[in-house]
Design a protein around this motif. Structure first.
Motif: not given
Length: 419
Positions: A117-123, A127-133, A333-336
């Protein structure tokens, strides 16, 4: 030619544990030597009594801790002393306790759901999809290589047959008539059918121009000798061609043209029949089955699979190029969206919680059983080596601390005795 070095699959001693063991044993031997030395010279030098008290107590403390540490893993000096070799004798109970700990703290559905419940997997995914560095780049490259190796290593013909069979089976089991009817009705309601209708009218005009000579020949062949004698067959064919040409022009420019309205009514009726009329739906399904049975469709599916497989391998072999193109734009775009839209993020996190909790409920017992049976299957030497590898260095520190603390206690006792 020199032989290749033999590499052990499992190192039973933690790095540094052997050195700490030697240090602890050496300290114990040094205390024993110090005790014997001070005992011999104490009559001549009474102050050595303090050193002897330290060495004596340190030797006792070191021996006690050596016995305790050794008794955890084996019989001290090989003697079958009761309550020694504790871990080898109780390995089955240890396995069951470890399995119960995993189950009660990690593999109960309610516990998993509460922890997630305290883990935000979607966020995190956003972040990974928006800037996978950084680490994300290494993960992406590793996953890409794995995907490419899998698709290249699998039997292409067999896998292609599986994919083609899955697609064909899915299409055969799916009733396409209602879907086509609903799609056509939605297009008509949103007036998305207008470009299609106008394209059909333009096609009719081009077909008329391309087949004008054919129309004239048909009129000439069907005209009787009276029309031919009077030369009216040519005028009749001209009138028919010009009339059809005028009809296509008017239909293309006038949205309220009667023929065009009739065509729109026919499309609306077709959309309704596809959804409600059993006869129309049956004809469409029969056409679908006949189309799927056609060999050309099978070849098209084979070509589609080959192109898709090659595209996947090409993108997997060069993930940076794939991420730099349209696919990368879509993923970024999906990550954003995942990061900025709390509603979507909440829905994904809820789905992830339910999925993981469901897996814990369904497979938690199997995991617990696997852990318990794995530990039970280990022999005494294996489990002793594994645990000693994990905590051996710290246990040797206990021996050293016991030696030094024992010595200090001996000094304190000697001081109390001297008062």
């Amino acid at each position: 030619m020199s032989a290749a070095p033999v590499v052990s699959r499992f190192n039973p001693v933690q790095p540094g544990a052997a050195g700490m063991k030697a240090a602890a044993t050496g300290l114990l031997v040094a205390m024993a030597a110090l005790f014997l030395t001070t005992r011999a010279f104490e009559p001549a030098y009474p102050w050595l009594g303090w050193v002897k008290a330290f060495a004596e107590a340190a030797m006792v403390g070191g021996l006690a801790d050596w016995f305790a540490v050794t008794a955890l893993f084996r019989h001290p000096l090989g003697l079958p002393i009761p309550h020694t070799a504790i871990i080898p004798r109780n390995k089955d109970r240890i396995g069951e306790a470890l399995a119960s700990f995993l189950k009660e703290n990690f593999l109960i559905a309610s516990v998993v759901a509460r922890r997630m419940r305290h883990i935000d997997l979607a966020a995190a995914a956003g972040r990974f999809l928006r800037a996978p560095e950084g680490e994300g780049t290494r993960i992406r490259h590793g996953a890409s290589r794995l995907i490419a190796d899998i698709f290249e290593g699998l039997d292409d013909e067999r896998l292609g047959g599986i994919v083609k069979g899955a697609i064909s089976g899915r299409l055969k089991s799916m009733e396409v008539s209602p879907l086509l009817g609903h799609a056509l009705a939605s297009a008509i309601n949103d007036e998305r059918h207008v470009p299609m209708l106008e394209a059909a009218i333009r096609w009719m005009a081009r077909a008329l121009d391309a087949n004008e000579s054919l129309i004239r020949d048909m009129v000439k062949k069907r005209a009787n000798w009276v029309l031919k004698l009077a030369g009216l067959d040519t005028k009749l064919s001209d009138a028919i061609v010009e009339g059809l040409r005028k009809l296509t022009v008017e239909m293309g420019t006038d949205p309220a043209h009667p023929v065009r309205q009739k065509m729109e009514q026919a499309l609306a009726q077709l959309a309704n029949d596809l959804q409600t009329k059993p006869e129309t739906r049956a004809r469409v399904e029969a056409m679908k089955d006949e189309l799927l049975a056609n060999r050309s469709v099978g070849l098209w599916l084979d070509t589609l699979w080959q192109k898709g497989r090659e595209a996947i391998i090409r993108a997997a072999r060069n993930p940076d190029a794939a991420m730099a193109g349209k696919l990368g734009e879509v993923l970024r775009s999906a990550g954003t969206t995942l990061e900025s839209d709390p509603r979507i993020r909440g829905a994904i996190n809820q789905f992830a919680r339910r999925a993981v909790a469901g897996m814990a409920a369904s497979y938690g017992g199997s995991i617990v059983k696997l852990v318990s049976e794995t530990v039970r299957g280990w022999d005494a030497r294996t489990i002793t080596a594994r645990l000693e590898s994990a905590v051996g260095r710290d246990l040797q520190y206990i021996r050293i601390n016991g030696t030094l603390v024992g010595g200090l206690v001996g000094v304190v006792l000697h001081a109390l005795d001297a008062i």
